[in-house]
Design an enzyme around this catalytic site. Structure first.
Site, PDB file in Angstrom:
ATOM      1  N   HIS A  20       7.373  52.053 -24.667  1.00 62.73           N
ATOM      2  CA  HIS A  20       7.915  51.697 -23.355  1.00 62.73           C
ATOM      3  C   HIS A  20       9.434  51.640 -23.466  1.00 62.73           C
ATOM      4  O   HIS A  20       9.988  50.824 -24.208  1.00 62.73           O
ATOM      5  CB  HIS A  20       7.375  50.351 -22.901  1.00 62.73           C
ATOM      6  CG  HIS A  20       8.016  49.844 -21.633  1.00 62.73           C
ATOM      7  ND1 HIS A  20       7.837  50.460 -20.419  1.00 62.73           N
ATOM      8  CD2 HIS A  20       8.850  48.794 -21.412  1.00 62.73           C
ATOM      9  CE1 HIS A  20       8.526  49.812 -19.488  1.00 62.73           C
ATOM     10  NE2 HIS A  20       9.146  48.795 -20.072  1.00 62.73           N
ATOM     11  N   GLY A  59      13.673  47.463 -24.372  1.00 59.76           N
ATOM     12  CA  GLY A  59      13.911  46.122 -23.862  1.00 59.76           C
ATOM     13  C   GLY A  59      12.779  45.692 -22.957  1.00 59.76           C
ATOM     14  O   GLY A  59      11.920  46.493 -22.565  1.00 59.76           O
ATOM     15  N   GLY A  73      12.325  44.973 -16.664  1.00 65.47           N
ATOM     16  CA  GLY A  73      13.257  44.337 -15.745  1.00 65.47           C
ATOM     17  C   GLY A  73      14.630  44.088 -16.324  1.00 65.47           C
ATOM     18  O   GLY A  73      15.508  43.556 -15.631  1.00 65.47           O
ATOM     19  N   GLY A 117      16.846  46.301 -17.045  1.00 69.19           N
ATOM     20  CA  GLY A 117      17.825  47.214 -16.467  1.00 69.19           C
ATOM     21  C   GLY A 117      17.914  48.566 -17.150  1.00 69.19           C
ATOM     22  O   GLY A 117      18.928  49.264 -17.017  1.00 69.19           O
ATOM     23  N   LYS A 118      16.855  48.975 -17.832  1.00 68.14           N
ATOM     24  CA  LYS A 118      16.879  50.252 -18.550  1.00 68.14           C
ATOM     25  C   LYS A 118      16.989  51.425 -17.583  1.00 68.14           C
ATOM     26  O   LYS A 118      17.799  52.339 -17.776  1.00 68.14           O
ATOM     27  CB  LYS A 118      15.619  50.402 -19.415  1.00 68.14           C
ATOM     28  CG  LYS A 118      15.470  49.331 -20.477  1.00 68.14           C
ATOM     29  CD  LYS A 118      14.258  49.577 -21.370  1.00 68.14           C
ATOM     30  CE  LYS A 118      12.951  49.480 -20.601  1.00 68.14           C
ATOM     31  NZ  LYS A 118      12.693  48.123 -20.078  1.00 68.14           N
ATOM     32  N   ASP A 155      10.320  54.951 -18.652  1.00 66.36           N
ATOM     33  CA  ASP A 155       9.132  54.106 -18.703  1.00 66.36           C
ATOM     34  C   ASP A 155       8.266  54.391 -19.931  1.00 66.36           C
ATOM     35  O   ASP A 155       8.018  53.501 -20.737  1.00 66.36           O
ATOM     36  CB  ASP A 155       8.302  54.228 -17.431  1.00 66.36           C
ATOM     37  CG  ASP A 155       7.208  53.170 -17.375  1.00 66.36           C
ATOM     38  OD1 ASP A 155       7.539  51.986 -17.559  1.00 66.36           O
ATOM     39  OD2 ASP A 155       6.034  53.533 -17.176  1.00 66.36           O
ATOM     40  N   ARG A 187      30.067  41.707 -34.104  1.00 66.65           N
ATOM     41  CA  ARG A 187      31.286  42.031 -33.368  1.00 66.65           C
ATOM     42  C   ARG A 187      32.154  43.039 -34.109  1.00 66.65           C
ATOM     43  O   ARG A 187      33.142  43.527 -33.565  1.00 66.65           O
ATOM     44  CB  ARG A 187      32.099  40.757 -33.107  1.00 66.65           C
ATOM     45  CG  ARG A 187      31.335  39.729 -32.285  1.00 66.65           C
ATOM     46  CD  ARG A 187      32.176  38.523 -31.959  1.00 66.65           C
ATOM     47  NE  ARG A 187      33.316  38.861 -31.128  1.00 66.65           N
ATOM     48  CZ  ARG A 187      34.196  37.955 -30.678  1.00 66.65           C
ATOM     49  NH1 ARG A 187      34.059  36.683 -31.006  1.00 66.65           N
ATOM     50  NH2 ARG A 187      35.203  38.343 -29.921  1.00 66.65           N
TER      51      ARG A 187
END
Length: 311
Positions: free
Chosen positions: A134, A149, A152, A154-155, A173, A239
């Site tokens: 997925h 992820g 929902g 935001g992919k 999807d 970072r």
């Protein structure tokens, strides 16, 4: 086998009744040399058998009785199919043995080596180990990026923004991932949902019809896995980019990044930069290593010993 015949424009010389559809289970092929000479101890009945000029000329030089016995032993092992290259004539004894043991014979006009190369390449793709994940697969600056992820996160929205910026969508999807070699993963979309995306609040859209043919692609190599997750203030995120993380897919370690998501972050730009940075690393340059060297936090001789191209 019908798919192979269509791809290579194979001529059906003999097809037994009831065997219109032959299933191929092995990506390996064989040119019978010792097998025609009678050595069949390690003969693999699952492999496609290819006969070229050498094999056919060897058969034709045998005496009639020896030729019949040779081909009878060979076809008695019932390989899935025998393919003759260079549009060579099929010996009568070969046709008789094929009919006796119900083995299909096909023919191609291509040269043996040329045909073998294309056949092996196609079999490696079609019979490769595969899974479905997925996520979303996009091509950004020539890099295949697999976005993973929770639902929902935001992919799909990020994929649309990337497409608008000139990049290409491969799958949304559901991403079919195939291991085509010991180092390479290739992703594609299931045919029934290819080019479609789901956007909450809008519904289903067709990226190819909305943005044009240049906005989509059928398959792409997976170079990097990007994990999208909600920003966690208690978590320490990398970072500097000195640490190299990997995600294992079908036994292959793929370089991966974790990108935290929160309002105000432009994910499309971040992913573009991630793609360009990954290309630089593969070409032997690492910005974090250069900065640490300039700050005196890493010895130059130590940094030169690191092969950044492998990351």
């Amino acid at each position: 086998m019908s798919k192979l015949a269509g791809n290579f424009n194979l001529e059906v010389v003999y097809q037994p009744e009831g065997k219109e559809e032959i299933l191929i289970h092995s990506a390996e092929v064989n040119r019978p040399g010792l097998e025609l000479a009678g050595y069949l101890d390690f003969f693999d009945e699952t492999r496609i058998q290819i006969m070229g000029k050498i094999e056919i000329s060897y058969i034709e030089k045998l005496g009639t009785e020896q030729r019949t016995a040779c081909l009878d032993k060979f076809f008695a092992r019932r390989p899935p199919v025998v393919i003759v290259s260079r549009s060579l004539e099929i010996p009568v004894e070969m046709m008789e043995a094929a009919k006796k043991y119900s083995v299909s014979i096909y023919r191609t006009a291509d040269g043996t080596s040329e045909f073998l190369s294309g056949l092996i390449s196609l079999l490696n793709v079609e019979l490769a180990p595969r899974i479905t994940r997925h996520g979303v697969l996009v091509e950004v600056y020539g890099e295949g990026l697999l976005l993973l992820g929770e639902s929902g996160i935001g992919k799909s929205e990020t994929a649309i923004e990337l497409v608008k910026r000139g990049h290409r969508l491969i799958a949304d999807d559901a991403v079919e991932i195939r291991r085509v070699s010991n180092r390479t993963l290739v992703g594609s979309s299931p045919e029934n949902i290819r080019h479609f995306l789901e956007m909450r609040g809008i519904g289903i859209i067709n990226a190819r019809r909305l943005f044009g043919m240049g906005a989509v692609k059928m398959t792409e190599k997976i170079d990097t896995v990007i994990h999208l997750e909600l920003w966690d203030q208690s978590k320490v995120y990398d970072r500097m980019g000195m640490e190299n993380s990997y995600t294992e897919i079908l036994g292959i370690q793929v370089p991966s990044l974790t990108i935290p998501v929160k309002p105000g972050r432009n994910l499309a730009i971040i992913i573009e930069v991630a793609a360009m940075n990954n290309r630089q690393k593969k070409m032997g340059y690492n910005a974090a290593q250069e900065l640490l060297t300039k700050l005196g936090m890493m010895d130059e001789s130590e940094s030169n010993g690191i092969d950044w191209a492998k990351y």
